[in-house]
Design a protein around this motif. Structure first.
Motif, PDB file in Angstrom:
ATOM      1  N   GLU A 145       0.848  -1.377   0.160  1.00 51.01           N
ATOM      2  CA  GLU A 145      -0.001  -0.211   0.114  1.00 51.01           C
ATOM      3  C   GLU A 145       0.975   1.217  -0.045  1.00 51.01           C
ATOM      4  OE1 GLU A 145      -2.409  -0.238   3.765  1.00 51.01           O
ATOM      5  OE2 GLU A 145      -0.755   0.755   4.901  1.00 51.01           O
ATOM      6  N   ARG A 146       0.282   2.419  -0.271  1.00 51.16           N
ATOM      7  CA  ARG A 146       1.025   3.769  -0.307  1.00 51.16           C
ATOM      8  C   ARG A 146       0.225   4.454   1.119  1.00 51.16           C
ATOM      9  NH1 ARG A 146       2.719   7.284  -4.977  1.00 51.16           N
ATOM     10  NH2 ARG A 146       4.179   5.579  -5.107  1.00 51.16           N
ATOM     11  N   PHE A 147       1.039   4.632   2.126  1.00 48.87           N
ATOM     12  CA  PHE A 147       0.426   5.303   3.280  1.00 48.87           C
ATOM     13  C   PHE A 147       0.464   6.608   3.366  1.00 48.87           C
ATOM     14  CE2 PHE A 147       1.052   7.022   7.533  1.00 48.87           C
ATOM     15  CZ  PHE A 147       0.116   6.651   8.232  1.00 48.87           C
ATOM     16  N   VAL A 191      -9.910   8.802  -2.685  1.00 53.52           N
ATOM     17  CA  VAL A 191      -8.680   9.007  -3.400  1.00 53.52           C
ATOM     18  C   VAL A 191      -7.416   8.170  -2.876  1.00 53.52           C
ATOM     19  CG1 VAL A 191      -6.799  10.487  -4.305  1.00 53.52           C
ATOM     20  CG2 VAL A 191      -9.228  11.307  -4.229  1.00 53.52           C
ATOM     21  N   PHE A 192      -7.470   8.181  -1.395  1.00 54.92           N
ATOM     22  CA  PHE A 192      -6.209   7.665  -0.774  1.00 54.92           C
ATOM     23  C   PHE A 192      -6.738   6.330   0.104  1.00 54.92           C
ATOM     24  CE2 PHE A 192      -4.691  12.194  -0.847  1.00 54.92           C
ATOM     25  CZ  PHE A 192      -3.932  11.832  -1.950  1.00 54.92           C
ATOM     26  N   ARG A 193      -6.109   5.108   0.021  1.00 53.70           N
ATOM     27  CA  ARG A 193      -6.689   4.130   0.621  1.00 53.70           C
ATOM     28  C   ARG A 193      -5.578   3.438   1.521  1.00 53.70           C
ATOM     29  NH1 ARG A 193     -11.402   4.521   2.594  1.00 53.70           N
ATOM     30  NH2 ARG A 193     -11.377   2.151   2.907  1.00 53.70           N
TER      31      ARG A 193
END
Length: 266
Positions: A145-147, A191-193
């Motif tokens: 993931e991208r945190f 958008v962000f997850r």
């Protein structure tokens, strides 16, 4: 047998240190700071963390035991009124040595082949100095993931009751070979997850954090807080080394959890 004592340096802790030192020397034990067999920590869990890092290079030969002069700790579980009993047990070598997993932290840099390597007894955290932390989380070489958020915390099983618990992480029994990755205020929208849940990784797994934007980070290792610049990646895994504790009596982990967080009388 060689011993050393580390005190929190308040009046009560210093008095107990002086008493314990006199008793142990009367029993024929040797005061030895450089290479002790047993290190007695008098203060709290923070005092024992200092002792751990002082003897970080001697973990295979040093056993720790803690006396708490404040609140009951997970590492400092002896009371001041029990000091004479503890000293007698140390002198008679009436104890078993148990060991717990540690966290290895390797920080790699963009312009260097030499990483900075640390061991954590409790946890390591990563935060951006002045903006939202943006990190790619890599598990066993695969992008997970991208945190985006305030930061990330990686803890040991014995450290799972500390900062990790405050972040909503699970409490893990210290007999398990594992590490835990827990988020700090992640940004989750359309958008962000992120997964939004703590991850428990077994001993043969590795977690790597790779910067997406800024290369400078505040990294903590237990009580140590360090600013690292030009970071290429940060690698976390269960360390080969283990911490050793001198255990004189049965004090089950779940009873310690109960007494620390549930029992209002303590």
């Amino acid at each position: 047998m060689k011993f050393f004592i580390i005190s929190r340096s308040d009046d009560l802790s210093n008095d107990l240190m002086a008493t314990a030192k006199a008793y142990l020397e009367d029993f024929g034990m040797t005061w030895e700071e450089d290479s002790p067999d047993v290190v007695l920590s008098i203060g709290g869990d923070g005092t024992l963390l200092h002792a751990f890092h002082k003897y970080r290079e001697q973990l295979s030969t040093v056993a720790f035991v803690g006396v708490h002069t404040g609140h009951l700790g997970f590492y400092a579980d002896w009371k001041p009124i029990e000091l004479e009993k503890l000293v007698l047990s140390i002198a008679k070598k009436e104890y078993q040595v148990i060991d717990y997993p540690l966290l290895e932290v390797s920080i790699n840099y963009q312009n260097s082949n030499e990483p900075s390597v640390y061991l954590a007894l409790n946890e390591s955290t990563v935060k951006s100095p002045d903006v939202t932390l943006v990190m790619d989380v890599i598990l066993n070489g695969d992008h997970f993931e991208r945190f985006r958020g305030d930061g990330l915390c990686v803890s040991t099983p014995s450290g799972s009751t500390a900062y990790n618990k405050a972040l909503g992480g699970a409490i893990i029994h210290p007999s398990l070979q594992a590490i835990q990755l827990t988020e700090m205020a992640s940004i989750n929208n359309r958008v962000f997850r992120t997964v939004g849940s703590p991850l428990v990784l077994p001993g043969h797994h590795q977690c790597t954090l790779k910067p997406v934007k800024a290369p400078d980070f505040m990294v903590t290792v237990d009580h140590l807080q360090l600013l690292h610049k030009d970071v290429k990646s940060i690698e976390y895994k269960v360390a080969k080394e283990r911490v050793r504790f001198a255990r004189f009596r049965s004090f089950p982990f779940w009873k310690r959890v109960h007494d620390s967080f549930i029992d209002s009388e303590r």
